[in-house]
Motif scaffolding. Structure first.
Motif, PDB file in Angstrom:
ATOM      1  N   PHE A 188       0.828  -1.202   0.000  1.00 15.42           N
ATOM      2  CA  PHE A 188       0.000   0.000   0.000  1.00 15.42           C
ATOM      3  C   PHE A 188       0.865   1.255   0.000  1.00 15.42           C
ATOM      4  N   ARG A 189       1.900   1.280   0.831  1.00 11.20           N
ATOM      5  CA  ARG A 189       2.778   2.467   0.917  1.00 11.20           C
ATOM      6  C   ARG A 189       3.516   2.700  -0.405  1.00 11.20           C
ATOM      7  N   ASP A 190       3.899   1.622  -1.104  1.00 11.35           N
ATOM      8  CA  ASP A 190       4.529   1.770  -2.430  1.00 11.35           C
ATOM      9  C   ASP A 190       3.580   2.470  -3.391  1.00 11.35           C
ATOM     10  N   LEU A 191       2.347   2.000  -3.420  1.00 15.66           N
ATOM     11  CA  LEU A 191       1.335   2.578  -4.301  1.00 15.66           C
ATOM     12  C   LEU A 191       1.057   4.026  -3.910  1.00 15.66           C
ATOM     13  N   GLU A 192       0.979   4.295  -2.625  1.00 15.84           N
ATOM     14  CA  GLU A 192       0.733   5.652  -2.136  1.00 15.84           C
ATOM     15  C   GLU A 192       1.827   6.613  -2.611  1.00 15.84           C
ATOM     16  N   THR A 193       3.086   6.179  -2.557  1.00 18.66           N
ATOM     17  CA  THR A 193       4.198   7.015  -3.023  1.00 18.66           C
ATOM     18  C   THR A 193       4.053   7.336  -4.502  1.00 18.66           C
ATOM     19  N   GLU A 194       3.734   6.333  -5.311  1.00 17.01           N
ATOM     20  CA  GLU A 194       3.529   6.547  -6.748  1.00 17.01           C
ATOM     21  C   GLU A 194       2.427   7.566  -7.008  1.00 17.01           C
ATOM     22  N   VAL A 195       1.306   7.403  -6.325  1.00 18.29           N
ATOM     23  CA  VAL A 195       0.149   8.267  -6.557  1.00 18.29           C
ATOM     24  C   VAL A 195       0.447   9.703  -6.130  1.00 18.29           C
ATOM     25  N   ILE A 196       1.064   9.899  -4.969  1.00 19.95           N
ATOM     26  CA  ILE A 196       1.377  11.253  -4.510  1.00 19.95           C
ATOM     27  C   ILE A 196       2.329  11.936  -5.494  1.00 19.95           C
ATOM     28  N   ALA A 197       3.346  11.226  -5.926  1.00 22.96           N
ATOM     29  CA  ALA A 197       4.299  11.803  -6.885  1.00 22.96           C
ATOM     30  C   ALA A 197       3.585  12.201  -8.174  1.00 22.96           C
ATOM     31  N   GLU A 198       2.724  11.334  -8.683  1.00 22.91           N
ATOM     32  CA  GLU A 198       1.991  11.632  -9.917  1.00 22.91           C
ATOM     33  C   GLU A 198       1.054  12.824  -9.742  1.00 22.91           C
ATOM     34  N   LEU A 199       0.359  12.875  -8.620  1.00 21.95           N
ATOM     35  CA  LEU A 199      -0.582  13.975  -8.396  1.00 21.95           C
ATOM     36  C   LEU A 199       0.137  15.321  -8.317  1.00 21.95           C
ATOM     37  N   LEU A 200       1.310  15.334  -7.703  1.00 23.92           N
ATOM     38  CA  LEU A 200       2.044  16.592  -7.559  1.00 23.92           C
ATOM     39  C   LEU A 200       2.816  16.973  -8.818  1.00 23.92           C
ATOM     40  N   GLU A 201       2.886  16.061  -9.792  1.00 28.69           N
ATOM     41  CA  GLU A 201       3.512  16.371 -11.079  1.00 28.69           C
ATOM     42  C   GLU A 201       2.507  16.942 -12.079  1.00 28.69           C
ATOM     43  N   ARG A 202       1.228  16.828 -11.785  1.00 28.48           N
ATOM     44  CA  ARG A 202       0.205  17.360 -12.689  1.00 28.48           C
ATOM     45  C   ARG A 202       0.366  18.866 -12.814  1.00 28.48           C
ATOM     46  N   PRO A 203       0.113  19.385 -14.018  1.00 29.26           N
ATOM     47  CA  PRO A 203       0.190  20.842 -14.180  1.00 29.26           C
ATOM     48  C   PRO A 203      -0.962  21.538 -13.452  1.00 29.26           C
ATOM     49  N   GLY A 204      -0.723  22.763 -13.042  1.00 29.05           N
ATOM     50  CA  GLY A 204      -1.758  23.551 -12.375  1.00 29.05           C
ATOM     51  C   GLY A 204      -1.778  23.323 -10.878  1.00 29.05           C
ATOM     52  N   GLU A 205      -2.484  24.201 -10.216  1.00 26.22           N
ATOM     53  CA  GLU A 205      -2.609  24.136  -8.762  1.00 26.22           C
ATOM     54  C   GLU A 205      -3.703  23.167  -8.354  1.00 26.22           C
ATOM     55  N   CYS A 206      -3.578  22.660  -7.139  1.00 22.29           N
ATOM     56  CA  CYS A 206      -4.639  21.871  -6.531  1.00 22.29           C
ATOM     57  C   CYS A 206      -4.436  21.895  -5.024  1.00 22.29           C
ATOM     58  N   VAL A 207      -5.432  21.422  -4.312  1.00 23.31           N
ATOM     59  CA  VAL A 207      -5.302  21.146  -2.886  1.00 23.31           C
ATOM     60  C   VAL A 207      -5.338  19.634  -2.762  1.00 23.31           C
ATOM     61  N   LEU A 208      -4.256  19.060  -2.222  1.00 27.42           N
ATOM     62  CA  LEU A 208      -4.115  17.611  -2.089  1.00 27.42           C
ATOM     63  C   LEU A 208      -4.237  17.207  -0.629  1.00 27.42           C
TER      64      LEU A 208
END
Length: 184
Positions: free
Chosen positions: A53-73
């Motif tokens: 689960f933690r491996d997958l979580e790391t992948e997802v967080i990295a991908e979400l923060l690489e998306r262009p534009g602002e967001c609240v995560l």
């Protein structure tokens, strides 16, 4: 902008309102993980274990923060357990730690059966243990620490926006019409 904190600390609730106030998308890393696995985190946790689960979580967080534009995560409560997650979050986002005491969290979560780490005989003792372990990690990762148990969600969002405006991270004209306004 990213929110970190203990399970039940208000990251998703505050994050949704904060995103609405500043006019950016809200993203919840746990929700994104569930979309990816096609099921619940609890089921994934039970069948694959915490490390997977933690491996997958790391992948997802990295991908979400690489998306262009602002967001609240909003991140999962254990996201800070990995050095890599703390580094990614701190480097790619303004990190807000919504701090709550274990006792406040217990009052909110005592009937919640969806959080795998709290399905134990003494959830309050588990929350105290998790808080002792994670509080220094949240602080190390965060740019700002906000007391999550103080007042309403609305007041916490307003306080957060004010602090971000004073730090020069949000243009006051961007939110001036909505700060202090009651949610619809």
């Amino acid at each position: 902008m990213a929110l970190v904190g203990m399970p039940g600390g208000g990251k998703s609730t505050v994050g949704k309102q904060l995103a609405r106030q500043i006019g950016v998308p809200f993203v919840d890393s746990d929700h994104e993980i569930e979309l990816r696995i096609g099921g619940s985190i609890k089921q994934f946790f039970d069948s694959h274990g915490e490390a997977a689960f933690r491996d997958l979580e790391t992948e997802v967080i990295a991908e979400l923060l690489e998306r262009p534009g602002e967001c609240v995560l909003a991140t999962g409560g254990g996201a800070v357990l990995r050095d890599r997650n703390r580094d990614i979050l701190h480097a790619r986002a303004t990190v807000l730690y919504l701090r709550s005491t274990p006792e406040d969290l217990y009052r909110r979560l005592r009937h919640d059966t969806t959080r795998p780490l709290l399905q134990v005989r003494d959830p309050l003792a588990k929350l105290r243990e998790l808080h002792q372990q994670r509080d220094p990690l949240y602080r190390r990762c965060a740019h700002y620490v906000l007391e999550g148990a103080r007042g309403s969600v609305h007041s916490l969002v307003s306080m957060t926006l004010t602090q971000l405006e004073l730090a020069g991270l949000i243009d006051p004209y961007r939110v001036a019409a909505t700060v202090g306004a009651e949610p619809h």
